[in-house]
Design an enzyme around this catalytic site. Sequence first.
Site, mmCIF file in Angstrom:
data_model
loop_
_atom_site.group_PDB
_atom_site.id
_atom_site.type_symbol
_atom_site.label_atom_id
_atom_site.label_comp_id
_atom_site.label_asym_id
_atom_site.label_seq_id
_atom_site.Cartn_x
_atom_site.Cartn_y
_atom_site.Cartn_z
ATOM 1 N N ASP A 68 -100.455 64.659 -11.724
ATOM 2 C CA ASP A 68 -101.135 63.441 -11.276
ATOM 3 C C ASP A 68 -101.216 62.358 -12.353
ATOM 4 O O ASP A 68 -101.864 61.333 -12.144
ATOM 5 C CB ASP A 68 -102.563 63.784 -10.838
ATOM 6 C CG ASP A 68 -102.618 64.426 -9.469
ATOM 7 O OD1 ASP A 68 -102.148 63.803 -8.507
ATOM 8 O OD2 ASP A 68 -103.134 65.553 -9.355
ATOM 9 N N GLU A 73 -105.132 55.130 -14.129
ATOM 10 C CA GLU A 73 -106.432 54.462 -14.059
ATOM 11 C C GLU A 73 -107.596 55.438 -14.155
ATOM 12 O O GLU A 73 -108.678 55.082 -14.646
ATOM 13 C CB GLU A 73 -106.542 53.674 -12.753
ATOM 14 C CG GLU A 73 -107.872 52.955 -12.601
ATOM 15 C CD GLU A 73 -108.029 52.281 -11.252
ATOM 16 O OE1 GLU A 73 -108.365 51.092 -11.241
ATOM 17 O OE2 GLU A 73 -107.815 52.947 -10.212
ATOM 18 N N ASP A 74 -107.389 56.665 -13.702
ATOM 19 C CA ASP A 74 -108.489 57.624 -13.696
ATOM 20 C C ASP A 74 -108.874 58.095 -15.091
ATOM 21 O O ASP A 74 -109.938 58.676 -15.278
ATOM 22 C CB ASP A 74 -108.130 58.831 -12.828
ATOM 23 C CG ASP A 74 -108.104 58.488 -11.354
ATOM 24 O OD1 ASP A 74 -108.940 57.673 -10.922
ATOM 25 O OD2 ASP A 74 -107.227 59.014 -10.642
ATOM 26 N N ARG A 93 -106.687 67.764 -14.035
ATOM 27 C CA ARG A 93 -106.382 66.445 -14.590
ATOM 28 C C ARG A 93 -107.006 66.199 -15.972
ATOM 29 O O ARG A 93 -106.744 65.159 -16.574
ATOM 30 C CB ARG A 93 -106.837 65.362 -13.610
ATOM 31 C CG ARG A 93 -106.179 65.473 -12.232
ATOM 32 C CD ARG A 93 -106.294 64.196 -11.447
ATOM 33 N NE ARG A 93 -105.628 63.102 -12.155
ATOM 34 C CZ ARG A 93 -105.706 61.832 -11.779
ATOM 35 N NH1 ARG A 93 -106.433 61.501 -10.726
ATOM 36 N NH2 ARG A 93 -105.075 60.893 -12.462
ATOM 37 N N ARG A 139 -115.308 63.347 -7.094
ATOM 38 C CA ARG A 139 -114.762 63.409 -8.448
ATOM 39 C C ARG A 139 -115.732 62.904 -9.524
ATOM 40 O O ARG A 139 -115.557 63.210 -10.698
ATOM 41 C CB ARG A 139 -113.458 62.607 -8.521
ATOM 42 C CG ARG A 139 -112.341 63.124 -7.602
ATOM 43 C CD ARG A 139 -111.698 64.388 -8.123
ATOM 44 N NE ARG A 139 -110.684 64.900 -7.226
ATOM 45 C CZ ARG A 139 -109.389 64.545 -7.255
ATOM 46 N NH1 ARG A 139 -108.987 63.657 -8.146
ATOM 47 N NH2 ARG A 139 -108.533 65.056 -6.415
ATOM 48 N N HIS A 169 -111.742 58.004 -3.878
ATOM 49 C CA HIS A 169 -112.419 57.209 -4.896
ATOM 50 C C HIS A 169 -113.004 55.949 -4.286
ATOM 51 O O HIS A 169 -112.570 55.502 -3.217
ATOM 52 C CB HIS A 169 -111.434 56.773 -5.994
ATOM 53 C CG HIS A 169 -110.922 57.875 -6.853
ATOM 54 N ND1 HIS A 169 -109.576 58.088 -7.066
ATOM 55 C CD2 HIS A 169 -111.575 58.815 -7.594
ATOM 56 C CE1 HIS A 169 -109.415 59.122 -7.879
ATOM 57 N NE2 HIS A 169 -110.611 59.581 -8.211
ATOM 58 N N CYS A 254 -104.493 52.431 -8.847
ATOM 59 C CA CYS A 254 -104.439 53.727 -9.536
ATOM 60 C C CYS A 254 -103.345 53.805 -10.600
ATOM 61 O O CYS A 254 -103.447 54.579 -11.548
ATOM 62 C CB CYS A 254 -104.131 54.850 -8.543
ATOM 63 S SG CYS A 254 -105.218 54.993 -7.142
#
Length: 260
Positions: A68, A73-74, A93, A139, A169, A254
């Site tokens: 992933d 961005e995460d 992740r 998350r 999200h 993202c």
Amino acid sequence: MSPNVAAPSPRALVRPPAATLARGEVTHVVRTPVDVALAAEQWRGYVDALAQADFEIIEVAADDTLADSVFVEDAVVILGRVAVLTSPGALSRRAEIAGVEAVIAGLGLVERRIDLPGTLDGGDVLKIGATVYVGRGGRTNAEGIRQLTAIAADEGFDLVTVPVTRVLHLKSAVTALPDGTVIGHAPLVEHPELFDRFLEVPEETGAAVIVLAPDAVLMAASAPLTAVLFAEMGYRVVTVDISEFEKLEGCVTCLSVRIR
């Protein structure tokens, strides 16, 4: 800044898709086959669109062990001069942070981080002016929000928590136009009253835009009706095909971290 000194170019942090992209996490959608070669082509088109909008492209090295990781961005949230390294809610992740941190270290930003047991995904963070909206859902947890609230307050930002249960999200449900109007597809937005201004868009994938300029946005090609709406509002609309990433609950926001 002196009127004779040009403003620095905005920067976009990106990460190429892993060869293992098709194994990425899915939560609210049924898994469908991902064409990894096509995804790589679409990613290049996306990066080209940012470059054509005068973003300086900063690339984090690809890592095929992190399916992933293209959803960069995460991994980090930018709050002015501060880069907040996150604590992803999905165990698979968490190793993504190291590669991003190595690049962030050279950008002249102050580093802060979210620590376990706090979890926070950058896709749950929407900044509009001095307000930071944070989605609390699958998350991002309360402890992650508590830590981000303290960091944001130090930098002069106010934080608003938004419950998120219908999408992965917060920014899967809402983003903002250049004038600060929050946009979203109504069936996926649980609390539109939390935003000062809310505009319903006709397509789910039309809820995500990247602000390219005060008069321009980048969005997915899969939302043509929404693109027409924005054009009628006076915005220049740039579209990119990200269909393979949409299969993994990804959107235009993202795939990069914008640093202005």
